[in-house]
Every structure is written in C-alpha cells, then in structure tokens.
Scaffold this active site. Structure first.
Site, PDB file in Angstrom:
ATOM      1  N   ASP A   1      40.482 -53.483   3.043  1.00 15.30           N
ATOM      2  CA  ASP A   1      39.700 -52.445   2.377  1.00 15.30           C
ATOM      3  C   ASP A   1      40.529 -51.245   1.934  1.00 15.30           C
ATOM      4  O   ASP A   1      39.975 -50.218   1.538  1.00 15.30           O
ATOM      5  CB  ASP A   1      38.571 -51.966   3.298  1.00 15.30           C
TER       6      ASP A   1
ATOM      7  N   ASP B   1      33.345 -59.065  -1.026  1.00 10.32           N
ATOM      8  CA  ASP B   1      33.684 -57.648  -1.155  1.00 10.32           C
ATOM      9  C   ASP B   1      35.142 -57.442  -1.560  1.00 10.32           C
ATOM     10  O   ASP B   1      35.498 -56.442  -2.198  1.00 10.32           O
ATOM     11  CB  ASP B   1      33.467 -56.901   0.169  1.00 10.32           C
TER      12      ASP B   1
END
Length: 415
Positions: A129, A196
């Site tokens: 991330d 994601d």
C-alpha cells in the site's frame, strides 16, 4: 353544419391538449430548475470542507508524532493512525485538493505539514500500500504544487514497493504470509494478491516518468496483465483475493477477505478495479487495459443490484439487502474513475459523465454529506471499511472524502 361541428370539437380538443402539454413541459422545467447548479454545488462542498477540516485539524494537530485521521472510533472519537497505516496518505491528499480548489496559502501549509509527516513511508517494504500512502500525498504535492522534494520520495517509495514483486508469477505480492499476521495467517495463503493492488501501480508509473527506468514500468504493466487474466469473472466482476503458488506460479485459490463471500461482488473491489485499469491505460496507452476498464464500467453501470441512487451496498450480494450498509467510498471511487475514463471513450462519454454526476449529486445531499460541525470533521457519512472486523461499519472514512473531492474537481473540468 356537421362539418362545422367537427371542426369545433377538434378545436376544443386541441385547445385542452395544448394547455395540458404546456402544463407538463412547465412542470418538467420547474423540476429541472430545482437541480443545484454544478459550480454552485462544487463551491458549496469545498467551502463546507474547509469548515469541517478546520475543526478536524484543530482537534488533532497537537499530536506528536503527527498522526493522520482515518475515521471514527466506537467511542465517537477521531481514529488516528501512524504513517505506516494503509490509509495515511488520504487526508493529506484531501488537503491538497482543497488547496487546488481555493489556492489559499493556509491550505497549502496544512497539506505540506501532513504530507511531510509521511516521509518514512518511502522505506516500507512490508506493505503493497505504499502507493496509496505516497501517491495520494506526495504525488499530489508534486502535481498540484510542483513540490520538488516529492519526486525523490516517490522514487524511493517506488523502489521499496518493487521489492514485493515476484518475477516468476509477474505480480506484486499484497500481504505477507509470515506467522503472527492475525487473520491473514489463518487463511493459509502463499502469495496473495488483492484487487486493491491495482491502485498502487500509479506510484510506479510516476517513478518511471521521473527516472526513465523501465523497471518500474514493466513491473506495473506485468502486474496489471496478470490481474486482468486471473481476477475477473466472465461478467467482469472481480474476485477480491487471488492466491498464487510461489513455486509453480499457478492460481491456488480465488477468494474474498472483505466481501460477503468468495463469488460475491465486494463493492469497493469493483471500484478499485475500474479505477486501477483506467489509470493503467492512461499511463501505457495499451488498449487491452482500456477494454478492461470499459468492461468493468459496463458491469457496474448496468448492474441491477445497485440501488437507484447509485450508492452501492457494501457488497452487491450482501444477504440482507436492503437492510445492509451502503458504501459511499465505493461510489466516490467509481465516480472519480468514470470521470477519467470518459475522456478515452467518446462514444460512451455522456453516459459515464451522467452516471458520475448522479453519484456526486447524491453524495452531496443531506443523505450522505454531514452537517457542519458533525461527523468529527469528516465530510461523508455511510462508508464501510471491513465489515467483518466490526469496525468502520457505516462510518466516515478518509478515503471516501478523498475520492469524493477528487471526483468533484474532475467534474468541474467537464463541459
């Protein structure tokens, strides 16, 4: 005489018919006039954002080290997170968007303060991330304010991110599967990749632009191609997690972590896919990614499981619909993605803009936009983080605000 009578009847019918027609068109016009002007709506929301975030910043700015607001706790306090939380870049990004809109030095200073608090993210190698954290903060600092420091941080962060690339499979691994990783360890995954992760590729494309090092470009492109191949069903809905075998590179399982079930459509996952493939096409101009983005858009826009106001339930297949939480964050991501995608598909431009506009108007209504002084300073209500953890369930979330403001800025530029 009979002929004159017929003419009289026709005249009366026409008279009343014309009056009725005028009445209907007048009513329609009145209805249209009640729709808020686009620029007035956008201005209203950004003025509101200044007031809300003033409150939020005043409540948290004395924390040392400076932490980032993510959402609201069960005790109705602001949930603060450190730099290594996956959501840490969204609040600085929202501050950059407010500055982009109003060009006030105060908001530039706020954005810099919260962005520079994330400098250490560039060293993180145990999370995929890094793209979320750095592109939303430092990426906007560079694109909006030409902050030269940001280029170095982005390149260093991208260098850390590609340590997670698994060349034999052709993907960037999402979660580590070492012991003591809580629920992730319990899943017995080997090399999990989540949808994601498409959102983290933008950081690599920026690093390629800054350095001309093709390694960043190739890794991002390879990951997108592998995701396109293995994450999507025939109708272009997406699995959340695809687990690969690190030795054979074959798919072990297709599952979910945050959705209702493995075969269901987790709402935010569909939005991540749409946004990610739109970004990837914008950076590569490879038509395979454009086709994928269009097909995902068709799946979302034509989906009868999404309510009429276009704000989806947290999962399209959640078992207790309509008594399930909505996810404003998924709607905001979709709107932002469509407003980028529409410029590449002129034949579908009107439909995509209209769909995004309907989302933004609904999010800007009292149903989803908070009252001034409420919501602990966050903008949008009714988002879902991970419903299975019983946290952030029907709550405000910083990434809902981020993509909402981003979409409004994109909408402003659309004729």
């Amino acid at each position: 005489m009979k002929h004159k009578f017929t003419l009289l009847v026709l005249f009366i019918i026409c008279l009343f018919g014309c009056k009725e027609y005028k009445k209907e068109t007048s009513t329609l016009k009145d209805t249209e006039d009640t729709i808020e002007n686009k620029n007035e709506l956008i201005n209203r929301v950004f003025l509101f954002s200044e007031k809300q975030y003033d409150q939020l910043i005043n409540n948290i700015s004395n924390n040392k080290p400076l932490l980032q607001p993510r959402g609201i706790t069960e005790n109705d306090n602001v949930r603060l997170v450190p730099y290594y939380d996956w959501t840490s870049g969204f609040f600085p990004g929202s501050l950059w968007y407010i500055y982009k809109y109003n060009q006030k030095d105060k908001w530039k200073a706020n954005a810099i303060k919260f962005t520079y608090a994330l400098d250490s993210v560039k060293y993180i190698t145990n999370s995929h991330d890094v793209g979320f954290m750095l592109d939303c903060s430092y990426g906007n600092a560079y694109s909006i304010a030409n902050d030269t420091l940001s280029k170095r941080v982005i390149v260093e962060g991208a260098t850390s991110l590609i340590t997670r690339y698994r060349p034999k499979i052709g993907v960037i691994q999402s979660w580590d599967t070492i012991p003591n990783m809580g629920w992730i360890s319990e899943k017995s995954w080997n090399t999990p990749v989540i949808i994601d992760n498409m959102m983290n590729l933008e950081l690599l494309f920026k690093a390629f632009q800054f350095t001309n090092d093709s390694t960043f470009y190739k890794i991002a492109s390879n990951h997108a191609k592998k995701t396109l191949k293995n994450h999507f069903r025939e109708d272009y809905s997406s699995f959340h997690v695809v687990d690969y075998d690190s030795k054979t590179s074959k798919v072990r399982n297709r599952q979910t972590a945050q959705g209702y079930s493995d075969p269901s459509s987790w709402a935010r996952g569909q939005s991540w896919g749409l946004y990610g493939f739109t970004q990837t096409f914008a950076n590569t101009k490879d038509s395979v990614f454009l086709d994928q983005a269009k097909n995902i858009a068709h799946y979302i826009m034509g989906n009868k499981k999404i309510p009429k106001d276009l704000i989806p339930y947290w999962d399209y297949d959640a078992p207790n619909i309509p008594n399930e939480p909505r996810d404003a964050s998924a709607a905001a991501i979709t709107a932002s993605a469509l407003l980028t995608l529409q410029q590449y598909v002129p034949e579908e431009q009107k439909a995509m803009i209209t769909y995004a506009e309907k989302i933004l108007r609904r999010l800007s209504s009292t149903n989803y936009l908070a009252d001034i002084g409420s919501n602990q300073g966050f903008l949008l209500k009714h988002s879902v983080g991970n419903i299975h953890t019983d946290e952030e369930n029907d709550e405000p979330l910083n990434y809902a605000d981020y993509y909402y403001l981003e979409a409004l800025l994109k909408w402003q530029e659309v004729d």
